[in-house]
Motif scaffolding. Structure first.
Motif, PDB file in Angstrom:
ATOM      1  N   UNK A  27      -2.760  41.870  24.305  1.00 19.79           N
ATOM      2  CA  UNK A  27      -2.608  43.204  23.714  1.00 19.79           C
ATOM      3  C   UNK A  27      -2.081  43.163  22.279  1.00 19.79           C
ATOM      4  N   UNK A  31      -9.371  38.917  15.698  1.00 24.01           N
ATOM      5  CA  UNK A  31     -10.469  39.358  16.569  1.00 24.01           C
ATOM      6  C   UNK A  31     -11.682  39.726  15.728  1.00 24.01           C
ATOM      7  N   UNK A  32     -11.429  40.389  14.619  1.00 26.46           N
ATOM      8  CA  UNK A  32     -12.523  40.939  13.819  1.00 26.46           C
ATOM      9  C   UNK A  32     -13.240  39.873  12.992  1.00 26.46           C
ATOM     10  N   UNK A  81      -3.619  39.679  16.839  1.00 26.81           N
ATOM     11  CA  UNK A  81      -3.906  40.284  15.538  1.00 26.81           C
ATOM     12  C   UNK A  81      -5.356  40.761  15.466  1.00 26.81           C
ATOM     13  N   UNK A  82      -5.575  42.037  15.101  1.00 28.10           N
ATOM     14  CA  UNK A  82      -6.953  42.518  14.963  1.00 28.10           C
ATOM     15  C   UNK A  82      -7.713  41.756  13.880  1.00 28.10           C
ATOM     16  N   UNK A  83      -6.990  41.170  12.936  1.00 26.62           N
ATOM     17  CA  UNK A  83      -7.647  40.403  11.876  1.00 26.62           C
ATOM     18  C   UNK A  83      -8.326  39.166  12.447  1.00 26.62           C
ATOM     19  N   UNK A  95     -11.187  36.263   3.869  1.00 23.67           N
ATOM     20  CA  UNK A  95     -11.448  36.893   5.158  1.00 23.67           C
ATOM     21  C   UNK A  95     -12.962  37.116   5.187  1.00 23.67           C
ATOM     22  N   UNK A  96     -13.662  36.616   6.210  1.00 20.73           N
ATOM     23  CA  UNK A  96     -15.123  36.679   6.167  1.00 20.73           C
ATOM     24  C   UNK A  96     -15.645  38.117   6.195  1.00 20.73           C
ATOM     25  N   UNK A  97     -16.747  38.340   5.491  1.00 22.66           N
ATOM     26  CA  UNK A  97     -17.416  39.635   5.569  1.00 22.66           C
ATOM     27  C   UNK A  97     -18.926  39.392   5.529  1.00 22.66           C
ATOM     28  N   UNK A 115      -5.061  35.669   5.776  1.00 27.60           N
ATOM     29  CA  UNK A 115      -4.571  36.881   6.440  1.00 27.60           C
ATOM     30  C   UNK A 115      -3.146  36.711   6.966  1.00 27.60           C
TER      31      UNK A 115
END
Lengths: 376, 248
Positions: free
Chosen positions: A316, A323-324, A319-321, A219-221, A233
């Protein structure tokens, strides 16, 4: 003493008869545990239903049923019509075409490593076991359109089925048809791809495949200078399918805007937060199972990568994963994007190709037994 | 009686001895072996936890947040007494609260009968287990708690959204470096084992995850994953996230 003795004797006899009864009831059908069955330990543990263990007899029966056109109303379509071994048990169509000739709204799922991953079957998770799932396409008017009672009569008239059922389960009935089909499907294990060989230490990945693997599991950071494709994810690192607990293996991956969302998992749970969530499929043999997504909307893996990289539609339940996840610092985001580079997208696709298992698609144990008999 | 007549009698005596043995063993077990249920109930500050509802104030800034998922590992549970310890085998539990009671329960069985004073467990996964692929307890390298495998498992997972300025921002807090493992020690309630259905209760306050030296502003820091300083901040906070309800 005499009376007591008789009493004891009687109770002893009753106990023995009862125990014996249980013993013989269990032993009515003599089956043998499936031989030569194994799976890599990184897949994790698996269980089979207590009343449907993996046996040689059930697999033999299930395999035959899977390839038998008698399972359809017209006697023209077998399960294998939409689940073809050479395509990792998919059919290459956007929506499968069955008895009615009307394309189905959903893409035929690959049948592989079914003992691991989500415990809910079909794209919307409406079935809780492979046994329950097995009969649904048989009865569906647009799929195989078969009446189960008719099917039972047809099978009863065939000598080989009398023997196969007797050996595997006993009676020819609905439950045992479902159990046999489920058992055969459980044996469809793909565990000899290049990725598996890499995990077992017997093969090395090329530089581009290894770059793709690293992106796959990250997961990118940006803050920690870690680039990632964000695949893990939703797709577990070894099985590459959805997660197995509760509904963790279902997600909304941004295919549609709010007004276009299908019910998906919400049709099963009734929960608004499940609207538009679909089962996360395995990526095993993904290079063979085009077209992609629940409705088969993408023809190529390049299109799939483009979707995740720059084609996400917001809603709505997205997945927030997704979007983030972002690989660059780009201030206020207008729309979600992974912002991978073109070489990075290619690397992930190269890694996905290491999931192809040629042994799986040619394994005789999974092939059409009727063809084999014709050859002999 | 000849030998033939004696046989059923002997068989019966054997059965009686066996049955008495089994009953005796059970009796012994009931009196010498204990069970304990450890209950965790999630709340958000002074509000109940309701998933997917924008009910909660951003701890250090503007906007309201919602919780889509919240899970964490509870591991290596120990009961400690002056004359010995009970250590739960394969003690790795993934606590999750997406159920009717927003609670999670762990049942400890076969606890030797001692006068335990303290319960100890950790949030996270110890470095030994975190570095292997073997499935033990709720550890599963194919689960959503696994991540970039160089790291092992996420210890605590929080995913949700923050509504602010007419936009819903994603919230992603994943913590799980070895150094983020935190051990928690609590006194057991007095005479807890006198109740045959012995239990201890913990409140899990999700808000505490964000309350530390400073309260986290979700607008400024909507996601924490691999930045060591940020994850330490969350770990130092979740050390205080569990509150024993029945402290003596």
């Amino acid at each position: 003493m005499r009376v007591n003795n008789t009493g004891y004797l009687l109770s002893a006899v009753i106990v023995i008869v009862l125990l014996g009864g249980c013993f013989f009831a269990e032993q009515k059908v003599k089956t043998t545990p499936l031989t030569g069955f194994s799976a890599p330990f990184v897949f994790g543990q698996f269980t089979t239903p207590q009343d449907n263990p993996l046996t040689n007899e059930a697999v033999a029966l299930g395999r035959r049923l899977f390839y038998d056109v008698r399972l359809s109303g017209s006697n023209k379509l077998a399960c294998s019509h939409c689940h073809q071994q050479k395509l990792a048990f998919t059919d290459g169509n956007k929506g499968s075409m069955g008895a009615s000739g009307k394309p189905l709204a959903f893409n035929a799922m690959s049948l592989v490593n079914l003992m691991w991953g989500p415990r809910h079957f079909f794209w919307d998770g409406r079935s809780k076991s492979l046994e329950e799932q097995a009969l649904m396409p048989i009865e569906h008017v647009d799929e195989m359109d078969q009446d189960l009672d008719e099917l039972i009569d047809e099978l009863k008239a065939v000598e080989s089925y009398q023997t196969l059922f007797a050996k595997a389960y006993g009676e020819i009935n609905k439950q045992n048809i479902a159990k046999a089909l489920a058992t055969f499907q459980r044996t469809l294990v793909s565990a000899n791809s290049k990725y598996d060989q890499y995990l077992a230490g017997t093969a090395t990945l090329t530089d581009i495949e290894e770059q793709g693997r690293k992106l796959f599991v990250a997961h990118p950071d940006v803050k920690a200078s870690l680039r990632g494709g964000n695949c893990i994810d939703c797709h577990s690192q070894f099985l590459t399918g959805g997660f197995n607990t509760l509904y963790d293996g279902f997600t909304n991956n941004g295919l549609d805007t709010e007004d276009q969302l299908l019910p998906g998992l919400q049709a099963v749970t009734g929960k608004p937060e499940h609207k538009g969530l679909f089962k996360v499929p395995t990526l095993r043999n993904i290079a063979l199972t085009a077209p992609y997504m629940h409705d088969g909307r993408f023809d190529t893996l390049e299109q799939v990568m483009d979707h995740y990289n720059e084609g996400i539609k917001t809603s709505s339940t997205l997945s927030p994963l997704i979007v983030e996840a972002n690989n660059i610092v780009d201030g206020v985001r207008v729309k979600p994007s992974l912002n991978l580079t073109e070489p990075e997208k290619k690397a992930i696709i190269a890694f996905l190709h290491t999931l192809t298992d040629h042994q799986f698609i040619t394994n005789k144990a999974f092939s059409d037994p009727f063809l084999e008999e014709q050859k002999q | 009686m000849n030998v033939k007549q004696r046989l059923p009698l002997m068989a019966l005596i054997t059965v009686v001895i066996l049955v008495m043995g089994i009953y005796g063993l059970n009796w012994y077990k009931q009196n010498a072996i204990k069970t304990l249920t450890v209950n965790f109930t999630a709340v958000v500050g002074d509000q109940p936890l309701v998933f997917n509802q924008l009910n909660y104030q951003n701890p250090g800034g503007p906007g309201l947040f919602k919780v889509r998922d919240f899970q964490f590992y509870i591991s290596n549970i120990k009961l400690i007494s002056a004359d010995g310890e009970y250590v739960e085998p394969d003690s790795y539990h993934l606590a999750r609260f997406d159920n009717d009671t927003t609670s999670y329960a762990i049942s400890l069985d076969n606890i030797p009968n001692r006068d335990y004073q303290t319960i100890e467990f950790s949030i996270g996964v110890d470095d030994t287990a975190n570095g292997t692929l073997t499935s033990k307890g709720d550890l599963d390298p194919n689960s959503r708690m696994a991540w970039s495998w160089d790291v092992g498992y996420k210890f605590v997972l929080f995913e949700g959204g923050l509504a602010h300025d007419n936009t819903l921002y994603p919230l992603v807090y994943h913590v799980g470096f070895d150094e983020n493992y935190r051990t928690i020690v609590n006194d057991l309630p007095h005479a807890v084992f006198e109740n045959p259905q012995a239990s201890v209760q913990f409140k899990v306050d999700i808000m505490k995850l964000f309350n530390g030296k400073a309260d986290l502003n979700m607008v400024e820091l909507p996601s924490i994953k691999f930045d060591k300083e940020d994850t330490r901040f969350l770990a130092d906070n979740y050390q205080h996230m569990l509150i024993g309800v029945t402290d003596r």
